[in-house]
Scaffold this motif. Structure first.
Motif, PDB file in Angstrom:
ATOM      1  N   HIS A 297       0.804  -1.217   0.000  1.00 17.37           N
ATOM      2  CA  HIS A 297       0.000   0.000   0.000  1.00 17.37           C
ATOM      3  C   HIS A 297       0.838   1.269   0.000  1.00 17.37           C
ATOM      4  O   HIS A 297       0.417   2.293  -0.510  1.00 17.37           O
TER       5      HIS A 297
ATOM      6  N   GLN B  13      -5.673   4.068  12.419  1.00 21.08           N
ATOM      7  CA  GLN B  13      -6.822   3.175  12.585  1.00 21.08           C
ATOM      8  C   GLN B  13      -6.505   1.727  12.232  1.00 21.08           C
ATOM      9  O   GLN B  13      -7.271   0.817  12.533  1.00 21.08           O
TER      10      GLN B  13
ATOM     11  N   LYS C  35      -4.770  -1.631  14.950  1.00 21.43           N
ATOM     12  CA  LYS C  35      -5.417  -2.738  15.671  1.00 21.43           C
ATOM     13  C   LYS C  35      -5.084  -4.081  15.033  1.00 21.43           C
ATOM     14  O   LYS C  35      -5.054  -5.104  15.714  1.00 21.43           O
TER      15      LYS C  35
ATOM     16  N   LEU D 215      -7.526  -4.819   3.666  1.00 16.64           N
ATOM     17  CA  LEU D 215      -8.004  -3.434   3.700  1.00 16.64           C
ATOM     18  C   LEU D 215      -6.975  -2.495   3.077  1.00 16.64           C
ATOM     19  O   LEU D 215      -7.316  -1.657   2.229  1.00 16.64           O
TER      20      LEU D 215
ATOM     21  N   LEU E 148      -7.108  -0.044  -0.221  1.00 19.43           N
ATOM     22  CA  LEU E 148      -6.859   1.396  -0.214  1.00 19.43           C
ATOM     23  C   LEU E 148      -5.667   1.778  -1.081  1.00 19.43           C
ATOM     24  O   LEU E 148      -5.652   2.844  -1.696  1.00 19.43           O
ATOM     25  N   GLY E 149      -4.665   0.908  -1.100  1.00 19.60           N
ATOM     26  CA  GLY E 149      -3.448   1.251  -1.834  1.00 19.60           C
ATOM     27  C   GLY E 149      -3.465   0.849  -3.275  1.00 19.60           C
ATOM     28  O   GLY E 149      -2.579   1.197  -4.038  1.00 19.60           O
TER      29      GLY E 149
ATOM     30  N   GLU F 160     -13.032   1.224  18.348  1.00 21.16           N
ATOM     31  CA  GLU F 160     -12.542   0.184  17.441  1.00 21.16           C
ATOM     32  C   GLU F 160     -13.688  -0.392  16.618  1.00 21.16           C
ATOM     33  O   GLU F 160     -13.542  -0.653  15.418  1.00 21.16           O
TER      34      GLU F 160
ATOM     35  N   GLU G 131     -14.477   1.835  13.823  1.00 20.87           N
ATOM     36  CA  GLU G 131     -13.476   1.745  12.750  1.00 20.87           C
ATOM     37  C   GLU G 131     -13.733   0.515  11.876  1.00 20.87           C
ATOM     38  O   GLU G 131     -13.704   0.596  10.644  1.00 20.87           O
ATOM     39  N   VAL G 132     -13.968  -0.623  12.548  1.00 25.48           N
ATOM     40  CA  VAL G 132     -14.223  -1.853  11.789  1.00 25.48           C
ATOM     41  C   VAL G 132     -15.459  -1.676  10.919  1.00 25.48           C
ATOM     42  O   VAL G 132     -15.487  -2.064   9.739  1.00 25.48           O
TER      43      VAL G 132
ATOM     44  N   GLU H 204     -14.705   0.438   7.935  1.00 27.09           N
ATOM     45  CA  GLU H 204     -13.913  -0.274   6.933  1.00 27.09           C
ATOM     46  C   GLU H 204     -14.769  -1.238   6.126  1.00 27.09           C
ATOM     47  O   GLU H 204     -14.574  -1.398   4.917  1.00 27.09           O
TER      48      GLU H 204
ATOM     49  N   THR I  53     -17.938   1.038   4.443  1.00 31.16           N
ATOM     50  CA  THR I  53     -17.479   2.135   3.582  1.00 31.16           C
ATOM     51  C   THR I  53     -18.601   3.133   3.334  1.00 31.16           C
ATOM     52  O   THR I  53     -18.925   3.461   2.198  1.00 31.16           O
TER      53      THR I  53
ATOM     54  N   MET J 201      -0.830  14.949   0.124  1.00 31.40           N
ATOM     55  CA  MET J 201      -0.988  13.836   1.053  1.00 31.40           C
ATOM     56  C   MET J 201      -2.349  13.914   1.741  1.00 31.40           C
ATOM     57  O   MET J 201      -2.799  14.997   2.124  1.00 31.40           O
TER      58      MET J 201
ATOM     59  N   ASP K  93      -6.993  13.555   9.453  1.00 34.34           N
ATOM     60  CA  ASP K  93      -6.407  12.358  10.047  1.00 34.34           C
ATOM     61  C   ASP K  93      -7.284  11.129   9.842  1.00 34.34           C
ATOM     62  O   ASP K  93      -6.831  10.006  10.039  1.00 34.34           O
ATOM     63  N   VAL K  94      -8.537  11.352   9.505  1.00 37.58           N
ATOM     64  CA  VAL K  94      -9.446  10.208   9.354  1.00 37.58           C
ATOM     65  C   VAL K  94      -9.715   9.890   7.892  1.00 37.58           C
ATOM     66  O   VAL K  94     -10.564   9.065   7.574  1.00 37.58           O
TER      67      VAL K  94
ATOM     68  N   MET L 136      -9.547   8.091   4.541  1.00 36.29           N
ATOM     69  CA  MET L 136      -9.171   6.731   4.176  1.00 36.29           C
ATOM     70  C   MET L 136      -8.691   6.687   2.729  1.00 36.29           C
ATOM     71  O   MET L 136      -7.605   6.210   2.437  1.00 36.29           O
ATOM     72  N   THR L 137      -9.508   7.194   1.839  1.00 36.86           N
ATOM     73  CA  THR L 137      -9.131   7.225   0.425  1.00 36.86           C
ATOM     74  C   THR L 137      -9.993   8.272  -0.283  1.00 36.86           C
ATOM     75  O   THR L 137     -11.159   8.454   0.067  1.00 36.86           O
TER      76      THR L 137
ATOM     77  N   HIS M 159      -1.278   4.929  -0.877  1.00 36.42           N
ATOM     78  CA  HIS M 159      -2.564   4.830  -0.185  1.00 36.42           C
ATOM     79  C   HIS M 159      -2.953   6.166   0.437  1.00 36.42           C
ATOM     80  O   HIS M 159      -4.122   6.401   0.717  1.00 36.42           O
ATOM     81  N   ASP M 160      -1.980   7.027   0.640  1.00 41.97           N
ATOM     82  CA  ASP M 160      -2.272   8.293   1.308  1.00 41.97           C
ATOM     83  C   ASP M 160      -1.777   9.496   0.501  1.00 41.97           C
ATOM     84  O   ASP M 160      -1.528  10.550   1.065  1.00 41.97           O
TER      85      ASP M 160
ATOM     86  N   TRP N 207     -12.569   7.210   8.117  1.00 38.68           N
ATOM     87  CA  TRP N 207     -12.764   6.492   9.362  1.00 38.68           C
ATOM     88  C   TRP N 207     -13.560   7.394  10.294  1.00 38.68           C
ATOM     89  O   TRP N 207     -13.583   8.623  10.094  1.00 38.68           O
TER      90      TRP N 207
END
Lengths: 450, 219
Positions: free
Chosen positions: A44, A367, A370, A406, A410-411, B35, B38-39, B42, B45, B63, B69-70, B72-73, B117-118, B140
């Motif tokens: 990624h 995130q 975990k 995951l 994303l990547g 958590e 977050e799950v 993910e 979506t 970037m 900070d949250v 994802m894409t 990814h970022d 997220w």
């Protein structure tokens, strides 16, 4: 910036252990491995790396065993002969050793940049060495033109001794070299270097020079005052403002008074003080102690000199200075590269393989941490002995497996975007004309009746 | 439901005193709720946010953490200054389109492409900068800072947060069999097509664009 240490605490809490059954070092190791597992499986994290031409490597070796001592990239520049008992510089040496007719051969070099020093082909692949954390190469450009990937078998059918042909690069191949290397074809033998880090063993760059115009944007980049010895810098702040710069050398031990603190400007002063023979000094004492005076032209090749701090960010209106390791935002820049007249590689990267509680986890989003915990739990609970719980371990392993999936999702947006693009280039979605069909009772052709 | 309500329901299901839990502290429960969100984010979506980036002259790679900070894409990038959508593209397509696309400059960016990814890039490289880009991204969940905060999920999804909290509590109580049963119930929500519509919407939004065949043909 979060470190593995906080995750170690979390894992131990889940295990209801204080480090008795499962040591912190062990937990750290598995957390670190979980991080690498995500990076390896998902690919990624991707970045660009610029490589100067001709290729550079850390050291050149004669025997393969020397690679174990090479602390960096290496190039074996000799030809192995007679089951490794003999290493030849030229191929004719092998012929001579076997008492075969000797023929003339191409020249040999230990470092590839030596190609530029003399004319003539070199009998060595034009091989580039990638960073240690490289995982997979996705694209390679030369001077901003994409190189086509090819296999050595294809190149073998194209040209004889293709690895030594001069020209404009247009192909790249993984070649037959060690991992983390690739080769290009044809080869550009002109010596080019984007940036030269002068005195690199002295630390971070303090000034920049080149055919571009550089300036520094910092409130504290100018020296406020100059001083000769430490005592002066301790003057009341009402008298001295800004950042001070000492323009003398030393201090050296004062042998006369047995005290520390002999400061001097010229080398000969130091020599005299030490009781050495005074020689003509090549050191030019600075006539401008502040070194950066707006009323005085800066010395050639040094357009500014950072008074405080290190280079953190480069900005230009005509190009972008991109941190090759954008996830390690702490620290300083140790190497600089450019994609102009050079090779640019787009590749995925891996985190370092040195487990440490202080290691920063910055290659994945917060995130996703975990999944490192799940991975460590899966491994620890599957270990024979106290705390062994195969059912729970299997469950954690399953949960950990979602992490790479995951991050891969994303990547891997580029591939998904290509796949789902409507009307991909070169693929027609229109149905072609239907072929004519004859009725079933149409008489068969005479020559098909039998 | 507020975070406090979710936490109390979790503690109740774990047979804990909701006011003075023993095996599962409030802080732990709050962490588990985070958590779980977050799950859920993910897998479903569904959470989308938008942020703004001001284009800098000569800069073409941006970037995601600059955005949030949250994040994802990225899903969609819209130029607020030009009232135009930037189409997604890949670097390979750019290579096919133009030999030296990395050097191409223009007044405003027209396409964007993923780098990592970022990180994503803009093409052509904006010379002047100043444009405001509205970036819609998959996200997220934000951290719930107080007990009165509510998760940014639909009410029907918030039950799953309780389910996840119960699962995690049972794991900590070393009751793997019951925990796994609960977890399978949690995971089954994704398999039974309950969220397929949301996922499908996401795919359509991101990948639905015009045919690029004619625009990418080299002159």
């Amino acid at each position: 910036m979060a470190t593995l240490s906080t995750l170690v605490d979390d894992v131990l809490k889940r295990l209801n252990d204080d480090g008795t059954l499962f040591t912190r070092a062990e937990v750290t190791r598995w957390l670190s491995e979980g991080l690498r597992r995500i990076a390896v499986q998902s690919k990624h994290a991707r970045t660009f790396t610029a490589l100067d031409m001709p290729p550079r490597h850390f050291t050149a070796i004669t025997h393969q065993w020397e690679s174990n001592l090479a602390n960096g990239s290496y190039r074996k520049w000799t030809f192995t002969h007679q089951n490794g008992q003999r290493e030849c510089t030229f191929l004719w040496e092998a012929q001579a050793a076997d008492e075969a007719p000797i023929e003339s051969h191409l020249r040999a070099v230990s470092n590839l940049w030596e190609i530029t020093t003399q004319a003539g082909e070199v009998d060595a692949p034009y091989r580039f060495y990638l960073p240690k954390n490289e995982s997979i190469v996705y694209s390679v450009w030369h001077d901003h033109e994409r190189l086509i990937s090819a296999t050595t078998s294809t190149l073998d059918t194209l040209e004889d001794r293709w690895w030594s042909i001069d020209g404009e690069p247009f192909l790249y191949t993984q070649g037959l070299g060690p991992s983390e290397t690739f080769e290009i074809f044809e080869i550009d033998t002109e010596y080019r270097q984007s940036y030269d880090h002068v005195d690199r063993n002295q630390g971070f760059p303090r000034s920049f020079s080149g055919d571009r115009t550089y300036s520094v944007d910092s409130e504290s980049h100018e020296w406020g005052y100059a001083y000769a010895w430490n005592g002066e810098s301790a003057a009341p702040s009402t008298q001295l403002t800004g950042i001070g710069r000492r323009f003398t050398q030393g201090p050296e031990h004062d042998t006369v008074n047995d005290e520390q603190g002999f400061f001097y400007t010229h080398d000969w002063e130091g020599q005299q003080h030490r009781g050495e023979e005074v020689t003509v000094s090549t050191f030019v004492a600075e006539t401008n102690p502040l070194r950066f005076d707006p009323d005085v032209d800066p010395p050639v090749g040094e357009l500014f000199n950072l008074a405080q701090g290190i280079f953190r960010k480069g900005v230009s209106t005509s190009r972008q200075y991109f941190p090759s390791s954008q996830w390690n935002v702490l620290g300083g820049c140790r190497a600089f590269g450019s994609s102009d007249d050079a090779v640019l590689v787009w590749h995925s990267v891996l985190p370092p393989d040195t487990p440490s509680e202080e290691a920063e986890i910055n290659i994945i989003p917060d995130q996703v941490r975990k999944y490192l915990i799940y991975y460590a739990m899966g491994v620890l609970l599957n270990r024979q002995g106290e705390g062994y719980d195969p059912a729970l371990a299997e469950h954690y392993n399953l949960r950990a497996s979602r992490g790479p999936i995951l991050m891969h999702k994303l990547g891997n947006v580029s591939r998904a975007a290509t796949t789902y693009t409507r009307g991909v280039t070169g693929r027609s979605t229109e149905r072609g004309n239907r072929l004519p069909r004859l009725p079933s009772n149409f008489p068969r052709a005479p020559w098909l009746r039998d | 439901m507020t975070r406090e309500e979710i936490r109390k329901r979790i503690l109740y299901l774990l047979n804990e005193d909701v006011d003075n839990p023993v095996f599962f502290t409030e802080a732990q429960a709050n962490t588990v709720i985070q958590e779980a969100m977050e799950v859920l984010a993910e897998e479903v979506t569904e959470l989308r946010r938008e942020g703004f980036i001001v284009v800098e002259p000569g800069r073409f790679i941006y970037m995601l953490p600059e955005l949030s900070d949250v994040a994802m894409t990225p899903l969609r990038i819209w130029s607020d200054s030009d009232q135009e959508r930037l189409d997604p593209i890949t670097m390979k397509e750019l290579d096919d389109f133009q030999e030296r696309w990395m050097e191409s400059t223009g007044d405003k960016p027209e396409w964007w492409y993923p780098v990592s990814h970022d990180a994503f890039g803009l093409w052509p490289i904006p010379v002047n900068g100043g444009q405001v880009l509205r970036v819609e991204y998959l996200a997220w969940p934000e951290t719930l800072g107080q007990d009165t905060d509510r998760p940014n999920f639909k009410e029907e999804l918030q039950d799953l947060l309780v389910l996840y909290g119960q699962y995690d509590g049972l794991v900590r109580q070393w009751e793997p069999e019951r925990a796994l049963d609960i977890f399978f119930s949690f995971a089954a929500s994704f398999r039974d097509g309950r969220f397929k519509s949301a996922t499908h919407k996401f795919q359509q939004q991101f990948f639905n664009r015009d045919s690029v065949g004619s625009r990418f043909a080299r002159p």
